[in-house]
Enzyme design. Structure first.
Site, PDB file in Angstrom:
ATOM      1  N   THR A 389       0.886  -1.116   0.000  1.00 32.48           N
ATOM      2  CA  THR A 389       0.000   0.000   0.000  1.00 32.48           C
ATOM      3  C   THR A 389       0.944   1.189   0.000  1.00 32.48           C
ATOM      4  O   THR A 389       2.143   1.007   0.138  1.00 32.48           O
ATOM      5  CB  THR A 389      -0.814  -0.149   1.315  1.00 32.48           C
ATOM      6  OG1 THR A 389      -1.475  -1.390   1.253  1.00 32.48           O
ATOM      7  CG2 THR A 389      -1.727   0.980   1.613  1.00 32.48           C
ATOM      8  N   THR A 407      -4.067   1.622  -2.272  1.00 37.29           N
ATOM      9  CA  THR A 407      -3.421   0.314  -2.401  1.00 37.29           C
ATOM     10  C   THR A 407      -3.982  -0.516  -3.541  1.00 37.29           C
ATOM     11  O   THR A 407      -5.101  -0.298  -3.998  1.00 37.29           O
ATOM     12  CB  THR A 407      -3.607  -0.483  -1.088  1.00 37.29           C
ATOM     13  OG1 THR A 407      -2.816  -1.662  -1.127  1.00 37.29           O
ATOM     14  CG2 THR A 407      -5.057  -0.878  -0.857  1.00 37.29           C
ATOM     15  N   ASN A 409      -3.487  -3.809  -2.733  1.00 39.84           N
ATOM     16  CA  ASN A 409      -3.311  -4.905  -1.783  1.00 39.84           C
ATOM     17  C   ASN A 409      -1.877  -5.435  -1.891  1.00 39.84           C
ATOM     18  O   ASN A 409      -0.994  -4.882  -1.288  1.00 39.84           O
ATOM     19  CB  ASN A 409      -4.356  -6.015  -1.936  1.00 39.84           C
ATOM     20  CG  ASN A 409      -4.353  -6.932  -0.711  1.00 39.84           C
ATOM     21  OD1 ASN A 409      -3.920  -6.515   0.362  1.00 39.84           O
ATOM     22  ND2 ASN A 409      -4.791  -8.165  -0.845  1.00 39.84           N
ATOM     23  N   ASP A 431      -8.767  -9.433   1.302  1.00 39.09           N
ATOM     24  CA  ASP A 431      -8.951  -8.841   2.631  1.00 39.09           C
ATOM     25  C   ASP A 431     -10.264  -9.273   3.292  1.00 39.09           C
ATOM     26  O   ASP A 431     -10.505  -8.964   4.459  1.00 39.09           O
ATOM     27  CB  ASP A 431      -8.891  -7.305   2.564  1.00 39.09           C
ATOM     28  CG  ASP A 431      -7.452  -6.791   2.559  1.00 39.09           C
ATOM     29  OD1 ASP A 431      -6.540  -7.591   2.835  1.00 39.09           O
ATOM     30  OD2 ASP A 431      -7.249  -5.601   2.288  1.00 39.09           O
ATOM     31  N   SER A 460     -10.380  -3.210   5.804  1.00 44.30           N
ATOM     32  CA  SER A 460      -9.012  -2.719   5.592  1.00 44.30           C
ATOM     33  C   SER A 460      -8.361  -2.397   6.931  1.00 44.30           C
ATOM     34  O   SER A 460      -9.035  -2.264   7.954  1.00 44.30           O
ATOM     35  CB  SER A 460      -9.071  -1.454   4.739  1.00 44.30           C
ATOM     36  OG  SER A 460      -7.798  -0.840   4.672  1.00 44.30           O
ATOM     37  N   GLY A 481       1.552  -1.466   4.867  1.00 43.99           N
ATOM     38  CA  GLY A 481       2.033  -2.544   5.737  1.00 43.99           C
ATOM     39  C   GLY A 481       0.972  -3.531   6.179  1.00 43.99           C
ATOM     40  O   GLY A 481       1.182  -4.254   7.148  1.00 43.99           O
ATOM     41  N   GLY A 482      -0.176  -3.576   5.491  1.00 42.74           N
ATOM     42  CA  GLY A 482      -1.196  -4.581   5.823  1.00 42.74           C
ATOM     43  C   GLY A 482      -1.571  -4.490   7.291  1.00 42.74           C
ATOM     44  O   GLY A 482      -1.878  -3.411   7.813  1.00 42.74           O
TER      45      GLY A 482
HETATM   46  N1  GLY Z   1      -5.002  -4.357   1.634  1.00 40.70           N
HETATM   47  C1  GLY Z   1      -4.555  -4.064   2.931  1.00 40.70           C
HETATM   48  C2  GLY Z   1      -5.544  -3.264   3.718  1.00 40.70           C
HETATM   49  O1  GLY Z   1      -6.403  -2.628   3.156  1.00 40.70           O
HETATM   50  O2  GLY Z   1      -5.467  -3.278   4.921  1.00 40.70           O
END
Ligand code: GLY
Length: 577
Positions: A389, A407, A409, A431, A460, A481-482
């Site tokens: 992202t 992002t 993803n 997600d 998210s 960073g997810g």
């Molecule tokens: N794709 C990662 C997030 O949206 O958290």
């Protein structure tokens, strides 16, 4: 510890020692792997993004009289060209806007699931979650939201001094003329080679005629993307969501087994939402509400920490950090159960962000001992009310500020460029919780609230955030960073407010992360060994691991706007004027 760069280490040590009296409650001092970030100071405006050219595009828009929203829109379109691993028009994101003379707002431009997606879409024949479907196939592509989101931000909150076409023009030129393959794009393309090579549309762009991947010394020229951007500049966002581009997108996805239709694209709308708000030690926190979990859990963790006198713990290594990790576990346990798309499920935002709920969670935390994640369950907030992202931060001379995270993803999304459009597509539907309590690519688990469904938005972790002091911006921050995004933003804020760090020190400091499951602390290389030992003594399992976050942030200081580009990923740049 092997010291590869003694000079860098010296600089880091000096930087870390400077405000020694204040530092130390929560944050580790420095990482030998993260070059110290530097602040850039300016009075009139600042843009900090992950990519050099995009930052410059934003500053030029500010200099032409555009406001922070205009600049953020121009940066968003530019990064779709110059930072293809995460900048996008084929993905989605969230924007938090502070307006100097009005209430803050947010724009939710998260991708939605096509109407044909069902609860079982990402399961295999045995009913198990099948990552090949959600991560690696055209089925995992959500209806892109970026074009609608940027256009909505422009229409409602732009200065009105510049046309949308003027904001997109730099991106068109960059796509048409091409840019050298360098910095993070050169570094990240090899990892994505196999994923990109599967799709003919991507091979035409990211590979040379002889079949080799583009690399340093080559130019990334994106003529189809330039034409798509040109169509948006001429015809507005509907040129993306209806007509030839939408038809090409849907056809390309369906040819590969996807289910997105032209009608799914036509019905997409970005949504303006009220921000989620909290307070922390006299500061106001303004952040992203669901369908991001970011703002809710950032505030939940800050509320838990606010009840402790962290400064008094400075002499006890690990004491404050232990409490922060315990707060993280509680927040992520709640995330798994309660959070989802607010248009489909009811999310107890007020309960989760209330001080009284935080007090109840705090009462369960043992200051001396880590509680195993297996013994932690989601709490009982008040009744329900109705890597890869990228993040950038912008502020203008009037104090309008934008915090934007968007992002695809994964890095380069699903890897597929829809033939003839230049649009690199996301795999955001990973997600969703494909199956209850089965981890997704970030190891995050979820339940019913985040089950896949037609038209639903996957949950998210993106946490674009603006911290206010006396109603004016104090920090503008966020990160990729997810699952680690929320804890990164937490530490950027607490490093400054509780540990007295400058923003540059805060961005540089190595980060810790716990997400309830798996039951482990991820400590970035450089976390001091005495801190790790102190955490282990309290029962934490600590694993050293890289932290693929990048918190490009701005602080408002007495000297001016301090822009800090995170040095964890190459190419980030802060420029002010
Ligand atoms: N794709 C990662 C997030 O949206 O958290």
């Amino acid at each position: 510890m092997a010291v590869k760069h003694p000079m860098r280490l010296l600089v880091c040590v000096l930087a870390a020692l400077a405000p020694a009296a204040a530092i130390g409650q929560l944050a580790p001092r420095f990482s030998p792997e993260v070059p110290p970030a530097q602040a850039v100071i300016a009075r009139n405006g600042m843009v900090v993004s992950q990519e050099t050219r995009a930052t410059r595009v934003g500053v030029e828009i500010l200099q032409k009289g555009g406001n922070a929203v205009d600049a953020a829109v121009a940066v968003g379109f530019a990064m779709a060209v110059t930072y293809p691993r995460a900048g996008n028009i084929g993905g989605g994101g969230f924007m938090v806007i502070h307006r100097a003379n009005a209430e803050p707002v947010t724009i939710d431009y998260r991708e939605t699931a096509p109407r044909a997606i069902t609860r079982d879409s990402f399961l295999d024949a045995n009913g198990n979650a099948d990552p090949a479907k959600s991560e690696d196939s055209a089925l995992g592509v959500g209806v892109p939201g970026t074009v609608a989101g940027l256009a909505l931000a422009y229409e409602k909150f732009g200065s009105g001094k510049l046309t949308l076409a003027e904001l997109i023009a730099p991106a068109i030129a960059l796509a048409r003329d091409g840019i050298p393959v360098e910095d993070d794009t050169a570094a990240s393309l090899p990892d994505a080679e196999t994923r990109l090579a599967r799709w003919s549309g991507s091979r035409k762009i990211f590979f040379k005629q002889d079949g080799r991947l583009l690399g340093p010394g080559d130019r990334l020229v994106q003529t189809d993307l330039a034409n798509t951007l040109d169509a948006i500049a001429q015809g507005g966002p509907r040129a993306f969501y209806e007509g030839l581009i939408a038809e090409k997108l849907a056809a390309a996805l369906q040819a590969e087994g996807g289910v997105m239709t032209a009608d799914d694209l036509k019905s997409y709308r970005a949504v303006e939402r009220a921000p989620v708000r909290g307070t922390y030690r006299g500061y106001d926190i303004v952040s992203m509400p669901p369908p991001s979990s970011g703002g809710v859990h950032l505030i939940e963790m800050l509320n838990i920490l606010e009840g402790y006198d962290l400064k008094a713990m400075a002499g006890d290594p690990g004491a404050g950090t232990h409490l922060m990790l315990e707060a993280m576990k509680r927040a992520y346990a709640d995330r798994a159960i309660f959070l989802g798309d607010p248009d489909s499920v009811t999310v107890p935002v007020a309960g989760l962000t209330s001080k009284s709920y935080a007090a109840a969670l705090r009462a369960q935390i043992d200051p001396a001992r880590a509680r195993p994640s297996a013994d932690i369950r989601a709490g009982e907030p008040a009744p329900r009310e109705g890597d890869n992202t990228t993040h950038y931060s912008v502020i203008d001379r009037d104090g309008n500020a934008v915090s934007n995270t968007y992002t695809l993803n994964f890095s380069y999304g699903v890897g597929m460029v829809a033939d003839g459009t230049g649009i690199l597509l996301n795999n955001e539907l990973d997600d969703f919780a494909a199956k209850p309590m089965t981890p997704n690519a970030y190891g995050l688990v979820g339940a019913e609230a985040n089950a896949p469904g037609p038209g639903k938005k996957p949950l998210s972790s993106m946490t674009p955030t603006i911290v206010l002091k006396d109603g004016k911006p104090f920090l503008i921050t966020g990160s990729p960073g997810g699952s680690r995004i929320i804890t990164t933003v937490l530490q950027i804020i607490t490093n400054v407010i509780d540990d007295g760090m400058t923003l540059a020190q805060s961005v540089t400091a190595p980060r810790l992360h716990h997400q309830w499951l798996p039951d482990q602390v991820i400590a970035e290389p450089g976390v001091a060994s005495d801190l790790i030992i102190a955490l282990q003594a309290r029962g934490h399992r600590v694993r050293i691991g890289r932290n693929a976050t990048s918190a490009n942030s701005i602080a408002v200081t007495a000297d001016g706007y301090a822009g800090v580009a995170d040095t964890r990923t190459r190419g980030a740049l802060a420029v002010g004027y």
